[in-house]
Design a protein around this motif. Structure first.
Motif, PDB file in Angstrom:
ATOM      1  N   UNK A   1       0.834  -1.206   0.000  1.00 23.09           N
ATOM      2  CA  UNK A   1       0.000   0.000   0.000  1.00 23.09           C
ATOM      3  C   UNK A   1       0.863   1.249   0.000  1.00 23.09           C
ATOM      4  N   UNK A   2       1.949   1.233   0.756  1.00 26.55           N
ATOM      5  CA  UNK A   2       2.767   2.444   0.829  1.00 26.55           C
ATOM      6  C   UNK A   2       3.609   2.676  -0.422  1.00 26.55           C
ATOM      7  N   UNK A   3       3.500   1.766  -1.407  1.00 23.11           N
ATOM      8  CA  UNK A   3       4.157   1.984  -2.700  1.00 23.11           C
ATOM      9  C   UNK A   3       3.272   2.731  -3.699  1.00 23.11           C
ATOM     10  N   UNK A   4       2.003   2.932  -3.360  1.00 28.02           N
ATOM     11  CA  UNK A   4       1.078   3.555  -4.312  1.00 28.02           C
ATOM     12  C   UNK A   4       1.480   5.006  -4.535  1.00 28.02           C
ATOM     13  N   UNK A   5       1.629   5.362  -5.808  1.00 29.60           N
ATOM     14  CA  UNK A   5       2.116   6.688  -6.192  1.00 29.60           C
ATOM     15  C   UNK A   5       0.966   7.684  -6.375  1.00 29.60           C
ATOM     16  N   UNK A   6      -0.182   7.197  -6.880  1.00 31.06           N
ATOM     17  CA  UNK A   6      -1.300   8.090  -7.129  1.00 31.06           C
ATOM     18  C   UNK A   6      -2.616   7.342  -7.178  1.00 31.06           C
ATOM     19  N   UNK A   7      -3.724   8.085  -7.033  1.00 28.03           N
ATOM     20  CA  UNK A   7      -5.078   7.536  -7.075  1.00 28.03           C
ATOM     21  C   UNK A   7      -5.912   8.404  -8.008  1.00 28.03           C
ATOM     22  N   UNK A   8      -6.492   7.787  -9.023  1.00 24.76           N
ATOM     23  CA  UNK A   8      -7.378   8.480  -9.950  1.00 24.76           C
ATOM     24  C   UNK A   8      -8.798   8.001  -9.663  1.00 24.76           C
ATOM     25  N   UNK A   9      -9.709   8.917  -9.355  1.00 27.84           N
ATOM     26  CA  UNK A   9     -11.069   8.563  -8.952  1.00 27.84           C
ATOM     27  C   UNK A   9     -12.024   8.813 -10.125  1.00 27.84           C
ATOM     28  N   UNK A  10     -12.776   7.776 -10.510  1.00 26.66           N
ATOM     29  CA  UNK A  10     -13.741   7.942 -11.602  1.00 26.66           C
ATOM     30  C   UNK A  10     -14.909   8.819 -11.180  1.00 26.66           C
ATOM     31  N   UNK A  11     -15.348   8.690  -9.903  1.00 26.52           N
ATOM     32  CA  UNK A  11     -16.415   9.550  -9.393  1.00 26.52           C
ATOM     33  C   UNK A  11     -16.472   9.423  -7.879  1.00 26.52           C
ATOM     34  N   UNK A  12     -17.224  10.319  -7.253  1.00 23.63           N
ATOM     35  CA  UNK A  12     -17.112  10.516  -5.810  1.00 23.63           C
ATOM     36  C   UNK A  12     -17.859   9.498  -4.956  1.00 23.63           C
ATOM     37  N   UNK A  13     -18.619   8.575  -5.502  1.00 17.52           N
ATOM     38  CA  UNK A  13     -19.432   7.667  -4.695  1.00 17.52           C
ATOM     39  C   UNK A  13     -18.559   6.821  -3.758  1.00 17.52           C
ATOM     40  N   UNK A  14     -19.098   6.464  -2.571  1.00 20.58           N
ATOM     41  CA  UNK A  14     -18.263   5.836  -1.539  1.00 20.58           C
ATOM     42  C   UNK A  14     -17.716   4.459  -1.896  1.00 20.58           C
ATOM     43  N   UNK A  15     -18.337   3.731  -2.839  1.00 23.99           N
ATOM     44  CA  UNK A  15     -17.759   2.441  -3.236  1.00 23.99           C
ATOM     45  C   UNK A  15     -16.586   2.619  -4.202  1.00 23.99           C
ATOM     46  N   UNK A  16     -16.295   3.876  -4.572  1.00 24.22           N
ATOM     47  CA  UNK A  16     -15.156   4.172  -5.446  1.00 24.22           C
ATOM     48  C   UNK A  16     -14.103   5.022  -4.742  1.00 24.22           C
ATOM     49  N   UNK A  17     -14.563   5.951  -3.922  1.00 29.18           N
ATOM     50  CA  UNK A  17     -13.676   6.936  -3.303  1.00 29.18           C
ATOM     51  C   UNK A  17     -13.462   6.684  -1.814  1.00 29.18           C
ATOM     52  N   UNK A  18     -14.134   5.665  -1.265  1.00 31.14           N
ATOM     53  CA  UNK A  18     -14.175   5.504   0.187  1.00 31.14           C
ATOM     54  C   UNK A  18     -12.833   5.320   0.858  1.00 31.14           C
ATOM     55  N   UNK A  19     -11.934   4.545   0.264  1.00 34.12           N
ATOM     56  CA  UNK A  19     -10.650   4.232   0.894  1.00 34.12           C
ATOM     57  C   UNK A  19      -9.535   5.176   0.459  1.00 34.12           C
ATOM     58  N   UNK A  20      -9.850   6.204  -0.294  1.00 28.71           N
ATOM     59  CA  UNK A  20      -8.802   7.068  -0.835  1.00 28.71           C
ATOM     60  C   UNK A  20      -7.970   7.724   0.260  1.00 28.71           C
ATOM     61  N   UNK A  21      -8.627   8.206   1.317  1.00 27.59           N
ATOM     62  CA  UNK A  21      -7.887   8.875   2.391  1.00 27.59           C
ATOM     63  C   UNK A  21      -6.911   7.914   3.058  1.00 27.59           C
TER      64      UNK A  21
END
Length: 359
Positions: A65-85
Motif C-alpha cells: 500500500x505504501x508503494x502507491x504513487x497516485x489515485x485516480x477517482x472515476x467519481x465521488x461515490x463511496x464504493x469508489x472513493x471511500x478508501x482514498x484517504x
C-alpha cells in the motif's frame, strides 16, 4: 495470484474489493504500473474488510500500500472513493478527481448531517412522497443525528482532472474522458496503448460506473443542497437539486465513449468486456424505452413518486427497500425532467407536490 486479483496484461490488474451488504458484491479497483510506481483507479468502500482485501490484492501484484504513487477517482461515490484517504495516509499518494465531483466532496464535508437529512426530506415531499416515508428523515434532521451515512467525510482530492487531459503517469498514456450522468464529474480513463492481446479497437477504457456489461447505472438527480447555480423547471424552490439534465448528459457521454471504440472495457463492477458500441446501443435503447413509458404514464398528471411506483424495476414496488425507493424516485424525476427539456412534458402550475403532465 488469488481469484480476487485478475491480471489484464500490459501492467494492468483489477482487485475485487468487497462492498458490505450490497448486491453489487465488489468494486473492481484497477492497478496500473507506471515508471514512478503503482497508480490506482478508484479505491473501494471504506470498511476494514475492504481495506484488507485491497492491501492483500496489492500484495498479490507485488505492491505494498505504501508503494502507491497516485489515485485516480472515476467519481465521488463511496464504493469508489471511500478508501482514498487511507491509501493517501499510508503512502503519500496524490488523489485526482474531476472538478465537478471535487466540488460535491467539498460541500459534502462542509454540511452537517442534519442539513442533508432536511434537504432529502424536503426533496421527497416535493416529489410527492407520503408523509410516513419522509418521517424518518425529518426525525433525523430534528434530532441532529451523527454521521451514519457512508461517504459523508470523503477525502479532498489534491488534483483536478481536466476533460481530455493526458494524465501525468510516467511511461503510460491515460487520457481523461468526461462522462457526466451517473455523477456530474464522472470520468472514464482511456489507456491509449496497444491492447496486449492485440484485440481490435483503440486501447482500453476504464469505465467506472458509466458503462457496465450487465447493469444499467443509476442516473438520478445531481444531489447538492448548496448549489445556487441550478436552473430548475419547477416553480418549487425545494427542487433545486439537479444541475442540468443528467439523462441528456449520460446519453451524450455514451455516444462519446462509443466513438472511442476501445478494444476492451474494464468497468468498476462485474467483469471486463468488449464491443462498447453494442453495449452503448442497448443502454440508449433502454433509456428511450423509459422515456416513452413515462410519457404514456403522464397522460394524466402525476408526481415523481407516483411515476416511480408505476415504473418497472427489478422487483415489485412493495418489495423495494426504503433507500432504494429514494433512488428510484430520483431516477424517475431525472427522466421526467428530460421529457420537459425535450418539450414532451411540462410542470403543472401551482403544484405542491410538483406534478408533471405530457404534452
Amino acid at each position: 495470484m488469488t481469484p480476487q486479483v485478475i491480471s489484464h496484461g500490459g501492467g494492468v490488474w483489477s482487485i475485487k474489493v468487497p462492498i458490505p451488504d450490497n448486491p453489487l458484491g465488489f468494486t473492481l479497483v484497477h492497478l496500473i504500473d507506471t515508471d514512478r510506481g503503482a497508480v490506482l483507479i478508484d479505491t473501494g468502500w471504506d470498511d476494514p474488510a475492504s481495506w484488507n482485501a485491497l492491501a492483500d490484492g496489492l500484495a498479490d501484484c507485488g505492491v505494498a500500500v505504501d508503494d502507491v504513487h497516485g489515485v485516480v477517482i472515476t467519481h465521488h461515490h463511496p464504493d469508489h472513493h471511500g478508501l482514498s484517504a487511507k491509501v493517501r495516509d499510508a503512502s503519500g499518494a496524490w488523489i485526482a478527481m474531476h472538478a465537478a465531483d471535487a466540488s460535491v466532496v467539498r460541500r459534502t464535508r462542509a454540511n452537517p448531517p442534519g442539513r442533508w437529512y432536511a434537504y432529502m426530506a424536503a426533496k421527497l415531499m416535493a416529489a410527492g412522497a407520503p408523509a410516513e416515508h419522509v418521517a424518518p428523515l425529518v426525525r433525523a434532521a430534528e434530532e441532529g443525528r451523527p454521521r451514519k451515512l457512508p461517504g459523508l467525510d470523503p477525502a479532498l482530492p489534491d488534483r483536478d482532472i481536466a476533460p481530455g487531459e493526458l494524465l501525468d503517469l510516467a511511461g503510460r498514456r491515460l487520457r481523461a474522458i468526461w462522462t457526466p450522468g451517473h455523477t456530474p464529474g464522472h470520468v472514464c480513463l482511456h489507456l491509449e496503448e496497444d491492447h496486449p492481446a492485440n484485440l481490435r479497437g483503440n486501447g482500453r477504457l476504464f469505465s467506472g460506473d458509466h458503462l457496465l456489461p450487465g447493469i444499467t447505472p443509476h442516473i438520478g438527480l445531481y444531489e447538492d443542497p448548496d448549489d445556487a447555480t441550478v436552473t430548475d423547471p419547477s416553480p418549487s424552490s425545494r427542487l433545486r437539486s439537479s444541475r442540468g439534465d443528467p439523462i441528456g448528459d449520460y446519453l451524450d457521454s455514451l455516444e462519446r465513449v462509443a466513438r472511442l471504440d476501445p478494444a476492451e472495457i474494464l468497468p468498476a463492477h462485474q467483469h471486463a468486456f468488449t464491443d462498447a458500441p453494442a453495449r452503448v446501443g442497448s443502454l440508449i435503447a433502454h433509456h428511450e424505452e423509459r422515456l416513452t413509458g413515462l410519457h404514456a404514464l403522464l397522460a394524466e398528471p402525476r408526481t415523481a413518486w407516483q411515476l416511480a411506483e408505476r415504473m418497472e424495476w427489478n422487483r415489485p414496488w412493495a418489495e423495494i427497500p426504503y433507500g432504494s425507493r429514494n433512488i428510484a424516485v430520483s431516477e424517475a424525476e431525472a427522466h421526467v425532467r428530460r421529457l420537459v427539456k425535450l418539450g414532451r412534458a411540462e410542470v403543472m402550475p401551482g403544484g405542491d407536490p410538483v406534478t408533471y403532465v405530457a404534452v
